[in-house]
Motif scaffolding. Structure first.
Motif, PDB file in Angstrom:
ATOM      1  N   ASP A  98      15.053  47.016  -3.708  1.00 43.36           N
ATOM      2  CA  ASP A  98      14.676  45.698  -3.842  1.00 43.36           C
ATOM      3  C   ASP A  98      13.119  45.529  -4.073  1.00 43.36           C
ATOM      4  O   ASP A  98      12.648  46.267  -3.104  1.00 43.36           O
ATOM      5  N   GLU A  99      12.593  45.382  -4.898  1.00 44.13           N
ATOM      6  CA  GLU A  99      11.291  45.250  -5.185  1.00 44.13           C
ATOM      7  C   GLU A  99      10.562  43.735  -4.919  1.00 44.13           C
ATOM      8  O   GLU A  99       9.474  43.800  -5.074  1.00 44.13           O
ATOM      9  N   ASN A 100      11.297  42.850  -4.570  1.00 45.37           N
ATOM     10  CA  ASN A 100      10.981  41.384  -4.328  1.00 45.37           C
ATOM     11  C   ASN A 100      10.642  41.079  -2.886  1.00 45.37           C
ATOM     12  O   ASN A 100       9.977  40.099  -2.563  1.00 45.37           O
ATOM     13  N   ASN A 101      11.227  41.845  -1.993  1.00 43.93           N
ATOM     14  CA  ASN A 101      11.312  41.591  -0.490  1.00 43.93           C
ATOM     15  C   ASN A 101      10.765  42.832   0.368  1.00 43.93           C
ATOM     16  O   ASN A 101      10.951  43.823  -0.102  1.00 43.93           O
ATOM     17  N   SER A 102      10.376  42.402   1.315  1.00 42.33           N
ATOM     18  CA  SER A 102       9.959  43.640   2.415  1.00 42.33           C
ATOM     19  C   SER A 102      10.989  43.605   3.475  1.00 42.33           C
ATOM     20  O   SER A 102      11.569  42.488   3.977  1.00 42.33           O
ATOM     21  N   TYR A 103      11.116  44.669   3.995  1.00 43.51           N
ATOM     22  CA  TYR A 103      12.261  44.993   5.024  1.00 43.51           C
ATOM     23  C   TYR A 103      11.424  45.771   6.292  1.00 43.51           C
ATOM     24  O   TYR A 103      10.591  46.681   6.105  1.00 43.51           O
ATOM     25  N   SER A 104      12.055  45.401   7.427  1.00 44.59           N
ATOM     26  CA  SER A 104      11.803  45.827   8.793  1.00 44.59           C
ATOM     27  C   SER A 104      12.602  46.020   9.771  1.00 44.59           C
ATOM     28  O   SER A 104      13.769  45.786   9.336  1.00 44.59           O
ATOM     29  N   ASP A 105      12.383  46.355  11.217  1.00 37.11           N
ATOM     30  CA  ASP A 105      13.318  46.652  12.068  1.00 37.11           C
ATOM     31  C   ASP A 105      14.155  45.358  12.343  1.00 37.11           C
ATOM     32  O   ASP A 105      15.303  45.251  12.643  1.00 37.11           O
ATOM     33  N   THR A 106      13.697  44.318  12.265  1.00 39.12           N
ATOM     34  CA  THR A 106      13.962  42.878  12.295  1.00 39.12           C
ATOM     35  C   THR A 106      15.057  42.615  11.383  1.00 39.12           C
ATOM     36  O   THR A 106      16.250  42.322  11.765  1.00 39.12           O
ATOM     37  N   GLU A 107      14.820  42.891  10.111  1.00 36.20           N
ATOM     38  CA  GLU A 107      16.231  42.734   8.997  1.00 36.20           C
ATOM     39  C   GLU A 107      17.300  43.652   9.592  1.00 36.20           C
ATOM     40  O   GLU A 107      18.403  43.376   9.360  1.00 36.20           O
ATOM     41  N   TYR A 108      16.878  44.839   9.745  1.00 37.75           N
ATOM     42  CA  TYR A 108      17.976  46.090  10.168  1.00 37.75           C
ATOM     43  C   TYR A 108      18.863  45.265  11.409  1.00 37.75           C
ATOM     44  O   TYR A 108      20.163  45.318  11.232  1.00 37.75           O
ATOM     45  N   GLU A 109      18.040  44.882  12.519  1.00 34.78           N
ATOM     46  CA  GLU A 109      18.836  44.228  13.598  1.00 34.78           C
ATOM     47  C   GLU A 109      19.651  43.083  13.111  1.00 34.78           C
ATOM     48  O   GLU A 109      20.780  42.722  13.915  1.00 34.78           O
ATOM     49  N   PHE A 110      19.251  42.300  12.229  1.00 36.61           N
ATOM     50  CA  PHE A 110      20.142  41.023  11.787  1.00 36.61           C
ATOM     51  C   PHE A 110      21.392  41.653  11.283  1.00 36.61           C
ATOM     52  O   PHE A 110      22.450  41.098  11.513  1.00 36.61           O
ATOM     53  N   CYS A 111      21.308  42.688  10.280  1.00 31.85           N
ATOM     54  CA  CYS A 111      22.333  43.349   9.645  1.00 31.85           C
ATOM     55  C   CYS A 111      23.550  43.904  10.890  1.00 31.85           C
ATOM     56  O   CYS A 111      24.488  43.891  10.455  1.00 31.85           O
ATOM     57  N   GLU A 112      22.827  44.582  11.600  1.00 32.44           N
ATOM     58  CA  GLU A 112      23.599  45.203  12.747  1.00 32.44           C
ATOM     59  C   GLU A 112      24.404  44.305  13.630  1.00 32.44           C
ATOM     60  O   GLU A 112      25.408  44.386  13.884  1.00 32.44           O
ATOM     61  N   LYS A 113      23.698  42.908  13.862  1.00 35.34           N
ATOM     62  CA  LYS A 113      24.297  41.805  14.448  1.00 35.34           C
ATOM     63  C   LYS A 113      25.238  41.276  13.871  1.00 35.34           C
ATOM     64  O   LYS A 113      26.285  41.085  14.271  1.00 35.34           O
ATOM     65  N   MET A 114      25.433  41.022  12.455  1.00 29.37           N
ATOM     66  CA  MET A 114      26.373  40.488  11.670  1.00 29.37           C
ATOM     67  C   MET A 114      27.474  41.422  11.653  1.00 29.37           C
ATOM     68  O   MET A 114      28.724  40.917  11.609  1.00 29.37           O
ATOM     69  N   ILE A 180      40.453  37.533   3.143  1.00 31.96           N
ATOM     70  CA  ILE A 180      39.088  37.458   4.074  1.00 31.96           C
ATOM     71  C   ILE A 180      37.956  37.257   3.112  1.00 31.96           C
ATOM     72  O   ILE A 180      37.712  38.130   2.260  1.00 31.96           O
ATOM     73  N   ASP A 181      36.939  36.523   3.597  1.00 32.78           N
ATOM     74  CA  ASP A 181      35.660  36.516   2.868  1.00 32.78           C
ATOM     75  C   ASP A 181      34.454  36.590   3.876  1.00 32.78           C
ATOM     76  O   ASP A 181      34.621  35.734   4.611  1.00 32.78           O
ATOM     77  N   TRP A 182      33.829  37.595   3.633  1.00 39.89           N
ATOM     78  CA  TRP A 182      32.474  37.676   4.525  1.00 39.89           C
ATOM     79  C   TRP A 182      31.514  36.602   4.268  1.00 39.89           C
ATOM     80  O   TRP A 182      31.145  36.547   3.293  1.00 39.89           O
ATOM     81  N   LYS A 183      30.900  36.202   5.403  1.00 39.13           N
ATOM     82  CA  LYS A 183      29.827  35.273   5.429  1.00 39.13           C
ATOM     83  C   LYS A 183      28.635  35.848   6.397  1.00 39.13           C
ATOM     84  O   LYS A 183      29.185  35.745   7.509  1.00 39.13           O
ATOM     85  N   SER A 184      27.639  35.524   6.033  1.00 40.15           N
ATOM     86  CA  SER A 184      26.499  35.922   7.109  1.00 40.15           C
ATOM     87  C   SER A 184      25.331  34.893   7.259  1.00 40.15           C
ATOM     88  O   SER A 184      24.625  34.846   8.180  1.00 40.15           O
ATOM     89  N   GLY A 185      25.591  33.845   6.180  1.00 45.28           N
ATOM     90  CA  GLY A 185      24.911  32.805   6.475  1.00 45.28           C
ATOM     91  C   GLY A 185      25.226  31.671   7.295  1.00 45.28           C
ATOM     92  O   GLY A 185      26.109  31.704   8.049  1.00 45.28           O
ATOM     93  N   ARG A 186      24.568  30.333   7.233  1.00 47.42           N
ATOM     94  CA  ARG A 186      24.887  29.463   8.429  1.00 47.42           C
ATOM     95  C   ARG A 186      26.131  28.560   7.736  1.00 47.42           C
ATOM     96  O   ARG A 186      26.337  28.680   6.535  1.00 47.42           O
ATOM     97  N   ARG A 187      26.719  27.964   8.268  1.00 45.20           N
ATOM     98  CA  ARG A 187      28.226  27.472   7.930  1.00 45.20           C
ATOM     99  C   ARG A 187      27.826  26.106   7.429  1.00 45.20           C
ATOM    100  O   ARG A 187      28.166  24.711   8.034  1.00 45.20           O
TER     101      ARG A 187
END
Length: 216
Positions: A98-114, A180-187
């Motif tokens: 991804d050349e358009n966005n920056s990633y950090s531990d915060t983003e990793y932790e979000f994916c881990e939580k989901m 089953i359809d996976w969703k990680s965003g708001r409902r």
């Protein structure tokens, strides 16, 4: 504006903004993918891999080759370490691509939580490893051969079709398959901002598309 087929994403784009639909689905001008969407892709990839591992394990196989993550061996499929390893590989692949966005531990932790939410909900009810997998990432392309779906393109008769990819199809018993359809965003309905209640989900375009496709 010609609409020879639709999928849930194009239907939602049309519902939200017809000009956006025209740019994306008629002219092929794609918008850059946002950070939240990519985090959803990372999460989705982990769950897809778990499903593919389980399906291959049920066929007495020991590994499979993923198009993005390479060779995955699933000797320790049912361990937390295995899930962590797949998440690490998925996060690394998609963040570095991804050349358009920056990633950090915060983003990793979000994916881990989901991922954790998906596989631990209701004592692991939706963990792919606890399911009989029929098919992850099932593509469909179905022509609707009904009078109302017939239209004319330069004198040639064509039928409207629907397309899409179902995240996961599992078998519950001999009479029941489950989508089953996976969703990680708001409902939310992102076109209107309204919360998707149970009543709204009963008429959700994506779920109705999947219902029609799976019945075929």
């Amino acid at each position: 504006m010609l609409v020879p087929y639709f999928r849930s994403s194009s239907y939602n784009a049309w519902d939200y903004c017809q000009i956006q639909y025209f740019f994306v689905y008629n002219l092929g001008i794609q918008q850059p993918t946002g950070l939240k969407a990519n985090l959803g892709t990372i999460t989705h990839k982990v769950l897809e891999c778990l499903a593919l591992c389980k399906m291959n394990l049920d066929k007495s196989k020991k590994e499979y080759t993923d198009n993005e993550l390479g060779i995955i061996k699933f000797k320790n499929l049912y361990t937390d370490k295995f899930v962590e390893n797949i998440l690490f590989k998925s996060f690394k692949f998609y963040s570095e691509s991804d050349e358009n966005n920056s990633y950090s531990d915060t983003e990793y932790e979000f994916c881990e939580k989901m991922v954790d939410a998906a596989i631990t909900y209701n004592d692991g009810e939706f963990d792919p490893r606890n399911r009989m997998i029929l098919q992850p990432e099932q593509h469909f392309d179905i022509t609707i051969e009904e009078p109302w779906a017939l239209f004319d393109i330069d004198g040639k008769k064509e039928y409207l079709s629907i397309k899409g990819t179902i995240d996961l199809i599992t078998k519950t018993d001999d009479k029941t398959i489950e989508v089953i359809d996976w969703k990680s965003g708001r409902r939310l309905d992102w076109a209107t901002g309204e919360v998707k209640t149970f009543e709204k989900l009963m008429n959700d375009p994506q779920l109705l598309l999947y219902y029609y496709a799976i019945s075929k």
